[in-house]
Design an enzyme around this catalytic site. Structure first.
Site, short mmCIF file in Angstrom:
data_model
loop_
_atom_site.label_atom_id
_atom_site.label_comp_id
_atom_site.label_asym_id
_atom_site.label_seq_id
_atom_site.Cartn_x
_atom_site.Cartn_y
_atom_site.Cartn_z
N PRO A 12 28.73 32.24 2.35
CA PRO A 12 29.75 33.24 2.05
C PRO A 12 29.29 34.37 1.12
O PRO A 12 30.01 35.35 0.98
CB PRO A 12 30.85 32.43 1.37
N ASP A 35 22.42 41.02 8.75
CA ASP A 35 23.62 41.85 8.70
C ASP A 35 23.83 42.46 7.32
O ASP A 35 23.15 42.12 6.36
CB ASP A 35 24.85 41.00 9.04
N LYS A 57 26.30 45.99 9.92
CA LYS A 57 27.49 46.62 10.46
C LYS A 57 28.52 46.83 9.36
O LYS A 57 28.77 45.94 8.57
CB LYS A 57 28.10 45.74 11.55
N GLY A 88 26.24 36.31 8.14
CA GLY A 88 27.12 35.91 7.04
C GLY A 88 27.96 34.69 7.41
O GLY A 88 28.33 34.51 8.57
N GLY A 89 28.22 33.83 6.41
CA GLY A 89 29.08 32.67 6.65
C GLY A 89 28.47 31.74 7.67
O GLY A 89 27.32 31.33 7.57
N ASP A 90 29.27 31.38 8.67
CA ASP A 90 28.78 30.56 9.79
C ASP A 90 28.59 31.48 11.00
O ASP A 90 29.43 32.34 11.25
CB ASP A 90 29.80 29.46 10.11
N VAL A 93 31.60 31.67 13.45
CA VAL A 93 32.95 32.02 12.99
C VAL A 93 33.05 33.55 12.94
O VAL A 93 32.56 34.18 12.01
CB VAL A 93 33.27 31.41 11.61
N THR A 118 31.25 28.71 5.95
CA THR A 118 32.05 29.89 6.29
C THR A 118 32.88 30.37 5.10
O THR A 118 33.39 29.57 4.31
CB THR A 118 32.97 29.61 7.50
N MET A 171 38.78 39.89 8.03
CA MET A 171 38.73 41.31 8.44
C MET A 171 40.12 41.91 8.51
O MET A 171 40.41 42.71 9.41
CB MET A 171 38.01 41.43 9.80
N1 SAH Z 1 30.84 34.51 10.04
C1 SAH Z 1 31.50 34.91 8.82
C2 SAH Z 1 32.65 35.86 9.06
C3 SAH Z 1 32.23 37.17 9.65
S1 SAH Z 1 33.55 38.28 9.81
C4 SAH Z 1 31.94 33.64 8.07
O1 SAH Z 1 31.88 32.55 8.61
O2 SAH Z 1 32.32 33.77 6.91
C5 SAH Z 1 33.46 39.17 8.30
C6 SAH Z 1 34.69 38.88 7.48
O3 SAH Z 1 34.51 37.64 6.79
C7 SAH Z 1 34.99 39.86 6.38
O4 SAH Z 1 35.69 40.99 6.86
C8 SAH Z 1 35.84 39.04 5.45
O5 SAH Z 1 37.17 38.92 5.93
C9 SAH Z 1 35.18 37.69 5.57
N2 SAH Z 1 34.20 37.48 4.49
C10 SAH Z 1 32.89 37.23 4.64
N3 SAH Z 1 32.31 37.06 3.45
C11 SAH Z 1 33.28 37.19 2.52
C12 SAH Z 1 33.34 37.12 1.11
N4 SAH Z 1 32.25 36.85 0.36
N5 SAH Z 1 34.52 37.30 0.51
C13 SAH Z 1 35.64 37.54 1.20
N6 SAH Z 1 35.64 37.65 2.53
C14 SAH Z 1 34.49 37.45 3.19
#
Ligand code: SAH
Length: 492
Positions: A12, A35, A57, A88-90, A93, A118, A171
């Site tokens: 995250p 990214d 992006k 980012g994240g997973d 997701v 995530t 988002m």
């Molecule tokens: N694959 C990612 C999500 C990608 S979509 C995951 O699993 O986390 C990108 C969105 O994820 C952002 O617009 C926001 O809503 C959220 N996001 C990702 N990182 C974040 C963070 N550190 N803090 C808050 N929202 C986050």
């Protein structure tokens, strides 16, 4: 031979929340495609020779269209063994990881997926919100509020209005007002707890906490920015009590930390307490080109004194480069300035005969003066420059061997403002003074409003000369310094 594309989840935001497998792959990546939301600390894990491609992006502003990213991945797999696609994240997701896998599959390119933590789950945890909680939220639902042309792609607001599941929207910050209005219209009670978590898990995390009817206004009032998560549901209220992340002693405090070496232990300790640390490499230590030659002048010395860990490290580097080892100190008595220097010597198998309790060169010199016999000769190991005058008063010949030197880095002081500035050595102070002067100002002016802390009395003296009022911990080492900052932060 065709390489493999690894879709790796970066977690995250906090670089500590990358998986072990993800780290392993990053460390051997030949090519890294990443990214926008990926922090620099993760990118640094990749080897120096790794090709790095930013396909970042921004909402509404795609620097590289998805189809092109897919083609790029396949192309890079033709050129490299290990292609890491860091997301980012997973990756699966809302990361379009599935699309990338489908394309690679179609092209016959081998791929693997390394899951990530995530933000949908970890972001809530960082706001102290258990995404499920027995008796309060039996489950959770994660949606995206973005990219859906027909107003949320048929999200069933009526159904969402009825559930006590924790609702997480990604988002969605720019459409928060509309989202809450639609939920209220569908009958979700206005008093339903709601939170917006911006930059979750990062030291710059900010949250808005209120209820569904006022959350949009609250987020607006605080000026929260994306990336942000929207969390709605009864379990969200627990975040008020369980807000561990933002309650850490240094949370949100901006700390300037000028560094002269690669060691980031102090930065990590401060970050563990929640600080937003700006570590700037102001100079770099490098071996002195004449180190071995000057060490040889000390041959026959009966004592060798080391004044810092760096002195020890560069001494042995010079010895190794000359084909020598610890035996060049055979029969020599060894003195160390403080326990940290003694510990560094132990790493090379040497036990100091004498360890000064005082953390200054003067302290070591004064204490050593009592140990010296008339016919002793002392080899003093340290940085480039003249040794401090105190070494002249030992009453025995002192041979000074500079084994390393400090070279300025081309850099600038970060803009600030800062709550704290921490200086770990006098040369960092001097270097920051020069950087401030290059901006046409003074270091004291640049740090106005910040509390400036010193590691050790020598650093403190340099800070005083620079017009700063140094604060010092009552004992040496990093942990007391970190505790001091925590205490000061609690006071104001
Ligand atoms: N694959 C990612 C999500 C990608 S979509 C995951 O699993 O986390 C990108 C969105 O994820 C952002 O617009 C926001 O809503 C959220 N996001 C990702 N990182 C974040 C963070 N550190 N803090 C808050 N929202 C986050």
């Amino acid at each position: 031979m065709m390489g493999t594309v690894y879709l790796v989840g970066a977690g995250p935001g906090d670089p500590g929340l990358l998986t072990v497998r993800g780290k392993e792959l990053l460390e051997k990546a030949d090519c890294l495609v990443y990214d926008r939301l990926i922090g620099p600390r993760l990118l640094e894990l990749a080897p120096a020779g790794c090709e790095r491609i930013d396909v970042g992006k921004t909402a509404g502003h795609h620097t590289m269209p998805q189809a092109e990213i897919c083609r790029l991945l396949a192309q890079k797999a033709g050129q490299h063994q290990t292609v890491v696609r860091l997301k980012g994240g997973d990756p699966f997701v809302f990361g379009r990881g599935g699309e990338e896998c489908l394309y690679l599959k179609e092209q016959g390119v081998p791929f693997e997926v390394v899951p990530g933590i995530t933000s949908a789950v970890a972001g809530l945890a960082a706001a102290g919100i258990p995404i499920t909680h027995r008796g309060i939220a039996r489950g959770f639902r994660v949606y995206t509020a973005h990219d859906l042309a027909d107003g949320f792609g048929g999200l069933d607001f009526a159904q969402l209005a009825r559930t006590d599941d924790t609702l997480v929207l990604l988002m969605g910050l720019s459409r928060l007002e509309e989202i809450s209005r639609r939920l209220l219209q569908a009958g979700k009670p206005g008093h339903t707890p709601a939170a917006i978590i911006s930059r979750a898990t990062l030291p710059t995390q900010r949250t808005a906490r209120s209820t569904l009817d006022t959350i949009a206004a609250e987020a607006d009032r605080l000026g929260l920015e994306s990336p942000a998560l929207i969390a709605i549901g009864p379990a969200v209220a627990l975040g008020q009590q369980l807000n561990w992340f933002e309650n850490r002693p240094l949370f949100g405090r901006r700390v300037l930390l000028p560094c002269t070496g690669p060691d980031r232990r102090l930065a990590r300790l401060l970050e563990e307490q929640g600080a937003a640390v700006q570590a700037v490499q102001v100079s770099r230590l490098e071996p002195h080109p004449e180190a071995w030659a000057s060490l040889c002048k000390g041959a026959g010395a009966s004592w060798a004194a080391f004044t810092s860990r760096n002195g020890v490290k560069f001494f042995f580097e010079a010895a190794r480069a000359a084909g020598a080892d610890a035996r060049c100190l055979a029969g020599v008595q060894i003195a160390a300035l403080g326990p940290a220097t003694a510990k560094a010597l132990e790493q090379y198998g040497l036990r100091a005969d004498f360890i000064s309790p005082a953390a200054t060169g003067e302290g070591l010199a004064a204490a050593l003066a009592d140990e010296m016999m008339e016919d002793d000769r002392l080899l003093l190991v340290g940085p480039e420059g003249d040794p401090a005058p105190c070494w002249q008063s030992l009453g025995v010949p002192v041979i000074y061997a500079p084994v390393y030197r400090n070279t300025a880095e081309q850099t600038a002081l970060p803009a600030g403002p800062f709550d704290f500035a921490v200086f770990t050595c006098a040369s960092a102070v001097e270097r920051c003074q020069a950087l401030a002067a290059a901006e046409g100002t003074t270091l004291a002016a640049r740090l106005s409003g910040a509390a400036a802390a010193a590691m050790g009395p020598v650093t403190a003296r340099a800070m005083e000369q620079a017009g700063l009022a140094p604060i010092q911990a009552d004992s040496p080492g990093y942990p007391p310094l970190v505790r001091l900052l925590c205490r000061l932060a609690a006071e104001n």
